[in-house]
Design a protein around this motif. Structure first.
Motif, PDB file in Angstrom:
ATOM      1  N   SER A  31       0.800  -1.123  -0.027  1.00  0.00           N
ATOM      2  CA  SER A  31      -0.005   0.002   0.005  1.00  0.00           C
ATOM      3  C   SER A  31       0.794   1.262  -0.181  1.00  0.00           C
ATOM      4  N   ASN A  32       2.111   1.201   0.555  1.00  0.00           N
ATOM      5  CA  ASN A  32       2.939   2.294   0.459  1.00  0.00           C
ATOM      6  C   ASN A  32       3.994   2.059  -0.741  1.00  0.00           C
ATOM      7  N   ASP A  33       4.123   3.082  -1.599  1.00  0.00           N
ATOM      8  CA  ASP A  33       4.930   2.854  -2.960  1.00  0.00           C
ATOM      9  C   ASP A  33       6.346   3.436  -2.581  1.00  0.00           C
ATOM     10  N   GLY A  34       6.858   3.476  -1.461  1.00  0.00           N
ATOM     11  CA  GLY A  34       8.284   3.147  -1.202  1.00  0.00           C
ATOM     12  C   GLY A  34       8.511   4.831  -0.619  1.00  0.00           C
ATOM     13  N   GLY A  35       9.973   4.916   0.186  1.00  0.00           N
ATOM     14  CA  GLY A  35      10.413   6.275   0.455  1.00  0.00           C
ATOM     15  C   GLY A  35       9.600   6.780   1.712  1.00  0.00           C
ATOM     16  N   GLY A  36       8.723   6.155   2.176  1.00  0.00           N
ATOM     17  CA  GLY A  36       8.118   6.501   3.533  1.00  0.00           C
ATOM     18  C   GLY A  36       8.653   5.780   4.760  1.00  0.00           C
ATOM     19  N   SER A  37       8.749   6.516   5.714  1.00  0.00           N
ATOM     20  CA  SER A  37       9.546   5.898   6.981  1.00  0.00           C
ATOM     21  C   SER A  37       8.272   5.937   8.027  1.00  0.00           C
ATOM     22  N   GLY A  38       8.393   5.058   8.981  1.00  0.00           N
ATOM     23  CA  GLY A  38       7.427   5.071   9.987  1.00  0.00           C
ATOM     24  C   GLY A  38       7.084   6.327  10.778  1.00  0.00           C
ATOM     25  N   ASP A  39       8.035   7.102  10.787  1.00  0.00           N
ATOM     26  CA  ASP A  39       7.862   8.393  11.651  1.00  0.00           C
ATOM     27  C   ASP A  39       7.538   9.834  10.464  1.00  0.00           C
ATOM     28  N   GLY A  40       7.345   9.230   9.188  1.00  0.00           N
ATOM     29  CA  GLY A  40       6.989  10.415   8.303  1.00  0.00           C
ATOM     30  C   GLY A  40       7.807  11.209   7.562  1.00  0.00           C
ATOM     31  N   ASP A  41       9.364  11.000   8.073  1.00  0.00           N
ATOM     32  CA  ASP A  41      10.304  11.622   7.514  1.00  0.00           C
ATOM     33  C   ASP A  41      10.822  11.095   6.158  1.00  0.00           C
ATOM     34  N   ASN A  42      11.356  11.777   5.328  1.00  0.00           N
ATOM     35  CA  ASN A  42      11.963  11.347   4.016  1.00  0.00           C
ATOM     36  C   ASN A  42      13.111  10.531   4.274  1.00  0.00           C
ATOM     37  N   THR A  43      12.751   9.142   4.246  1.00  0.00           N
ATOM     38  CA  THR A  43      13.737   8.099   4.489  1.00  0.00           C
ATOM     39  C   THR A  43      13.990   7.499   3.219  1.00  0.00           C
ATOM     40  N   LEU A  44      15.124   7.310   2.721  1.00  0.00           N
ATOM     41  CA  LEU A  44      15.543   6.364   1.568  1.00  0.00           C
ATOM     42  C   LEU A  44      15.994   5.017   2.106  1.00  0.00           C
ATOM     43  N   VAL A  45      15.201   4.033   1.846  1.00  0.00           N
ATOM     44  CA  VAL A  45      15.743   2.534   2.020  1.00  0.00           C
ATOM     45  C   VAL A  45      16.361   1.801   1.037  1.00  0.00           C
ATOM     46  N   VAL A  46      17.739   1.317   1.143  1.00  0.00           N
ATOM     47  CA  VAL A  46      18.359   0.479   0.328  1.00  0.00           C
ATOM     48  C   VAL A  46      18.493  -0.942   0.433  1.00  0.00           C
ATOM     49  N   GLY A  47      18.234  -1.665  -0.462  1.00  0.00           N
ATOM     50  CA  GLY A  47      18.557  -3.050  -0.105  1.00  0.00           C
ATOM     51  C   GLY A  47      19.584  -3.704  -0.939  1.00  0.00           C
ATOM     52  N   MET A  48      20.519  -4.355  -0.213  1.00  0.00           N
ATOM     53  CA  MET A  48      21.852  -4.524  -0.894  1.00  0.00           C
ATOM     54  C   MET A  48      22.539  -5.737  -0.350  1.00  0.00           C
ATOM     55  N   ALA A  49      23.476  -6.469  -0.627  1.00  0.00           N
ATOM     56  CA  ALA A  49      24.101  -7.735  -0.084  1.00  0.00           C
ATOM     57  C   ALA A  49      25.499  -7.249  -0.259  1.00  0.00           C
ATOM     58  N   SER A  50      26.055  -6.656   0.800  1.00  0.00           N
ATOM     59  CA  SER A  50      27.428  -5.808   0.838  1.00  0.00           C
ATOM     60  C   SER A  50      28.479  -6.819   1.511  1.00  0.00           C
ATOM     61  N   ASP A  51      29.932  -6.506   1.174  1.00  0.00           N
ATOM     62  CA  ASP A  51      30.844  -7.270   1.984  1.00  0.00           C
ATOM     63  C   ASP A  51      31.372  -6.195   2.966  1.00  0.00           C
ATOM     64  N   LEU A  52      30.653  -5.015   3.408  1.00  0.00           N
ATOM     65  CA  LEU A  52      31.160  -4.008   4.322  1.00  0.00           C
ATOM     66  C   LEU A  52      31.674  -4.528   5.578  1.00  0.00           C
ATOM     67  N   LYS A  53      33.029  -4.189   5.835  1.00  0.00           N
ATOM     68  CA  LYS A  53      33.781  -4.824   7.004  1.00  0.00           C
ATOM     69  C   LYS A  53      33.935  -3.634   8.040  1.00  0.00           C
TER      70      LYS A  53
END
Length: 534
Positions: A31-53
């Motif tokens: 129902s939400n088409d992205g970009g929305g956070s639970g608290d109403g701020d502009n929150t960008l959410v990125v999905g990845m599989a990283s090797d960040l150490k």
């Protein structure tokens, strides 16, 4: 005022407890088409599989590192969609006739998130810290002989020898500018003994000390990274928060993108992208990538055994069916001849029919292994641009069986494999290489005695022709001469190196269509601060 602050702190704590670091991409029912956070701020959410150490930019050497470091730290120059660096904090640049002395005027009025002013002393501290840490990224700074700071906003670098890629290197995380006062307070040092005395990495994994667009909220390795807008940043930022979620399974990324639970999916491969074709609310962009998968064969016979034999190494290169590799890797995949990817100076490609099984079998016999042998083949549970290493590994195993090599695949997590690879302990493994900066000089680390060469125990630097070509590529300002040297070096290496370069992988970027300013860059991936949410 104190009561309001206390109340707000309690509210924030409750929100963090309920929603990680401030939000998700929306509901699971789409129902939400992205970009929305639970608290109403502009929150960008990125999905990845990283090797960040690590989040310490002076230690970082992983593929997704710069995406995070670019968000939290400033640089004199930044790299975007070409090999030409763009000035960031550098207001001007002068170079002497010998091409060894580079003088920069830096932007005034820039503040770190601590409130401290960013000055030339922070630039000097940061670069010397990287150099003296002797970390995986320190080799980018080895050519820096001296740094002077005539005033608060002038930095003068003196190099040991001319470096045609110096400005490009300045866009690499090894030159990220840290708040020297804060880092010192938490165990950091730029002294010559920094490799043994600096203890700031642990603190930097939980805090940021930069002047970039974002500050670190929290990081839980292999799970989630949360960034919040830096209110002291000198530039523009299009969103308030960024959440990077570790989602190793590509199918999960696809499902979450469809539902709007994430805004950008970084793990989508060419084959997976078909699942998003004509998907309402989703856009797809295709790019020629620069990340290359390769095989490493250890030159130390005590470690590599039969793989240390040059004839066996050549037999491996001849046994691989590269045409099939192209097919499984997808549209826009490239077959680099060896160390230089397409898009870099003089990059050469293999012919699709490079495979020659008869020649490979002949080489095996000449090496004394007519009846073949068995070897451990280390393959991490990891993907490169959506392509599973285990899928590639099985393909290599099947090809090598045709010349008598029984490559017994052993899998492990990427972090474990990377550590073993960097320590030069693997006999035969699959790895990938993503350029730290967009210049051919970055690829010279594969040569004997250099970073990757050491990992392959390829230490013989007596080949004078190779050394001569390396020197020309590193220092020559004439691009035509660099191109000629690049092509000659690649042809020289083609039959004399402890590697088999497999495929230069294409990049697919998938994101919600309510985003604007989304672009993919080879060095930093997504420039978070540019991405707006409608």
């Amino acid at each position: 005022m104190k009561k309001r602050k206390m109340l707000w702190s309690v509210i924030c704590l409750m929100m963090l407890t309920l929603a990680g670091c401030g939000g998700g991409g929306g509901s699971t029912d789409g129902s939400n088409d992205g970009g929305g956070s639970g608290d109403g701020d502009n929150t960008l959410v990125v999905g990845m599989a990283s090797d960040l150490k690590t989040l310490d930019p002076h230690h970082g050497y992983e593929v997704y590192g710069n995406m995070v470091y670019y968000a939290m730290y400033d640089y004199l120059y930044r790299s975007y969609d070409s090999s030409t660096p763009e000035a960031s904090l550098a207001e001007s640049h002068e170079m002497d006739d010998a091409q060894k002395v580079h003088t920069f005027k830096i932007k005034e009025g820039v503040k770190f998130s601590s409130g401290n002013d960013l000055t030339s002393k922070d630039v000097k501290f940061s670069v010397m810290r990287t150099k003296n840490l002797k970390s995986s990224t320190s080799h980018h700074t080895e050519n820096v002989e001296n740094i002077e700071t005539p005033d608060d906003y002038t930095v003068k670098f003196t190099l040991k020898e001319p470096d045609a890629a110096f400005l490009v290197k300045l866009a690499n995380n090894s030159f990220a500018i840290l708040d020297s006062e804060v880092v010192k307070e938490h165990g950091g040092t730029d002294a010559e003994d920094a490799s043994s005395k600096d203890t700031a990495e642990k603190w930097l994994n939980a805090n940021s000390a930069g002047s970039g667009a974002y500050v670190l909220d929290k990081w839980k390795q292999n799970e989630e990274l949360c960034l919040t807008k830096n209110d002291k940043y000198w530039g523009k930022v299009a969103n308030d928060k960024v959440i990077c979620k570790e989602i190793p399974d590509v199918n999960n990324q696809i499902q979450m993108l469809k539902q709007g639970d994430i805004d950008i999916a970084l793990g989508i491969g060419v084959d997976n992208a078909s699942q998003l074709k004509d998907q309402e609310g989703v856009k797809i962009k295709n790019y020629v990538g620069s990340t290359t998968t390769f095989l490493l064969m250890n030159q130390d016979e005590k470690i590599g055994g039969p793989m240390a034999n040059p004839k066996v190494q050549e037999a491996v290169r001849k046994a691989i069916n590269y045409e099939e590799l192209l097919k499984i890797s997808g549209d826009k995949a490239v077959l680099p001849l060896d160390i230089v990817p397409k898009g870099f100076v003089g990059g050469l490609e293999k012919e699709k029919d490079y495979q020659d099984l008869d020649e490979a079998k002949k080489l095996m016999e000449e090496a004394g292994y007519k009846d073949g042998f068995e070897v451990k083949f280390t393959v991490a549970n990891f993907d490169t641009e959506g392509m599973s290493w285990t899928t590639l590994g099985q393909k290599i195993k099947d090809d090598l069986e045709k010349i008598g090599i029984n490559a017994k695949i052993e899998t492990s997590e990427i972090g474990v494999v990377i550590d073993s690879y960097r320590e030069g302990k693997e006999a035969f493994l699959m790895m990938h290489w993503h350029p730290d900066y967009m210049d051919i000089n970055n690829q010279l680390v594969f040569l004997p005695g250099d970073t990757v060469g050491e990992r392959a125990k390829w230490m013989d630097t007596s080949n004078t022709k190779m050394a001569e070509l390396k020197q020309t590529i590193q220092t020559e300002s004439d691009e035509t001469k660099r191109k000629e040297a690049s092509e000659e070096l690649q042809k020289l290496l083609a039959n004399d190196m402890p590697y088999a370069f497999l495929v230069q992988h294409p990049k697919v970027l998938a994101y919600r269509d309510n985003l604007k300013g989304v672009n993919y860059y080879e060095v930093q991936k997504i420039n978070f601060q540019d991405v707006g949410i409608n």
